[in-house]
Design an enzyme around this catalytic site. Sequence first.
Site, PDB file in Angstrom:
ATOM      1  N   ASP A  10     -19.745   5.869  20.331  1.00  0.00           N
ATOM      2  CA  ASP A  10     -20.849   6.432  19.571  1.00  0.00           C
ATOM      3  C   ASP A  10     -22.087   6.336  20.457  1.00  0.00           C
ATOM      4  OD1 ASP A  10     -22.047   6.016  16.147  1.00  0.00           O
ATOM      5  OD2 ASP A  10     -22.414   7.534  17.672  1.00  0.00           O
ATOM      6  N   ASP A  39     -13.948   6.981  11.312  1.00  0.00           N
ATOM      7  CA  ASP A  39     -14.112   5.598  11.796  1.00  0.00           C
ATOM      8  C   ASP A  39     -14.853   4.810  10.724  1.00  0.00           C
ATOM      9  OD1 ASP A  39     -17.029   6.577  12.692  1.00  0.00           O
ATOM     10  OD2 ASP A  39     -16.979   4.377  12.674  1.00  0.00           O
ATOM     11  N   CYS A  63       3.844  -3.779   1.712  1.00  0.00           N
ATOM     12  CA  CYS A  63       3.352  -3.639   3.092  1.00  0.00           C
ATOM     13  C   CYS A  63       4.349  -4.235   4.083  1.00  0.00           C
ATOM     14  CB  CYS A  63       2.000  -4.351   3.218  1.00  0.00           C
ATOM     15  SG  CYS A  63       1.298  -4.231   4.886  1.00  0.00           S
ATOM     16  N   CYS A  99       3.473  -5.038   7.335  1.00  0.00           N
ATOM     17  CA  CYS A  99       2.739  -5.540   8.506  1.00  0.00           C
ATOM     18  C   CYS A  99       3.154  -6.964   8.829  1.00  0.00           C
ATOM     19  CB  CYS A  99       1.224  -5.475   8.266  1.00  0.00           C
ATOM     20  SG  CYS A  99       0.541  -6.800   7.281  1.00  0.00           S
ATOM     21  N   CYS A 156       2.121  -9.519   6.163  1.00  0.00           N
ATOM     22  CA  CYS A 156       2.878  -9.485   4.903  1.00  0.00           C
ATOM     23  C   CYS A 156       4.332  -9.899   5.088  1.00  0.00           C
ATOM     24  CB  CYS A 156       2.779  -8.098   4.284  1.00  0.00           C
ATOM     25  SG  CYS A 156       1.129  -7.759   3.670  1.00  0.00           S
ATOM     26  N   HIS A 184      -3.711  -7.051   8.574  1.00  0.00           N
ATOM     27  CA  HIS A 184      -3.245  -6.363   7.354  1.00  0.00           C
ATOM     28  C   HIS A 184      -4.116  -5.154   7.020  1.00  0.00           C
ATOM     29  CE1 HIS A 184      -1.756  -5.461   3.373  1.00  0.00           C
ATOM     30  NE2 HIS A 184      -3.019  -5.456   2.987  1.00  0.00           N
TER      31      HIS A 184
END
Length: 375
Positions: free
Chosen positions: A95, A269, A307, A309, A312, A338
């Site tokens: 940015d 974003d 989930c 991930c 998890c 997560h």
Amino acid sequence: MAAAVTYEPIKTCKQSGARLGKVHTPHGVIETPAFMPVGTQATVKTMSPEELKTMDAQIILSNTYHLFIRPGHDIVKAAGGLHKFMNWDRPILTDSGGFQVFSLSNMRKITEEGVTFKSHLNGDKLFLSPEVAMEIQNALGSDIMMAFDECPPFPAEYDYVKKSLERTTRWAERCLKSHSRPEDQGLFAIIQGGMHEDLRRLSAEQLTSMDFPGYAIGGLSVGEPKHLMYEVLDYTTPLMPANKPRYLMGVGSPDALIEGAIRGIDMFDCVLPTRIARNGTCMTSEGRLVIRNAKHATDFGPLDPKCSCYTCKNYSRAYIRHLIKADETFGIRLTTIHNLHFLLQLMRDVRGAIQEDRLLDFRDEFFASYGLNDN
Ligand SMILES: CC(C)(C)OC(=O)NCc1c[nH]c2nc(N)[nH]c(=O)c12
């Protein structure tokens, strides 16, 4: 000359008008719609590049303003550029610093030339302009650079927003002129214009009359009600070239990502997933979960049963709550893993729903469970 960043349209969702695409960059291809984890100071807080790759983050965002004031773009350049410096070999978007100056630095003076401000770190007097923002981003070597713009505050007077967007257009032209590496860095312009349809149209017309490889919508998610943001998107995205990436800056929450994709946005974003992770708030398929709540103290199940991930699969709510309450860094790493996985998985599901022409059905199914409760 071959453009460094190009957009390849793949498919339009028959049910919603959303689109699948590929953004080609010197460091790889981004399948869109895509969410970009934010790594403001050359790191996505507490995440290693390997962990970001495991969750398939395709591209990350970093900030000109922050790297300019610390460690300085000359050091990053001497290190071989930002990719080398942070050991990330996939695409990076930077940015431009304008927004951060307006939101972070207290004392600042805006003139046609640029912005004079005090560093929020040590009060040093500093100056950013289209030319300086381009010099910094050229030194960082990001794949996608953002033009230097002014993001007007919300709410703002019509006349101020009009004058501001016209200066943002003149600044964008100066960025284009001072860009020294167009063959290997793409430069996106930022459409402003507040919440006014005629001003958004004016900004889009002025910027699309110049040939940028991509266009962003700035000045949203600045505190306006969500329905107003969606209204602005309804009339702004159609003004943006269909053969270029459309990037909605600073967005966002799961619902805003889905609604933005439906309105033709390709890139997003937001600091939300990483920021709320630091105080133990987690995004789950059944809404936000505040891990500090006492009811999780003896809950030995995962943050989100749906989930897959790392967090998890291996840790319980009770353990994560304990770490967060004990201010253990590993707790923040687990909630960050997560939350980032959750949003990246959501975008994979959005892309899948577009592929199957059912994004509106997907939205209804997602909201039915996500809005369930705020536990
Ligand atoms: C308040 C938050 C950050 C959520 O959103 C916005 O401010 N949204 C707008 C925004 C985010 N990042 C930008 N970068 C630049 N150059 N210009 C902008 O307008 C913006």
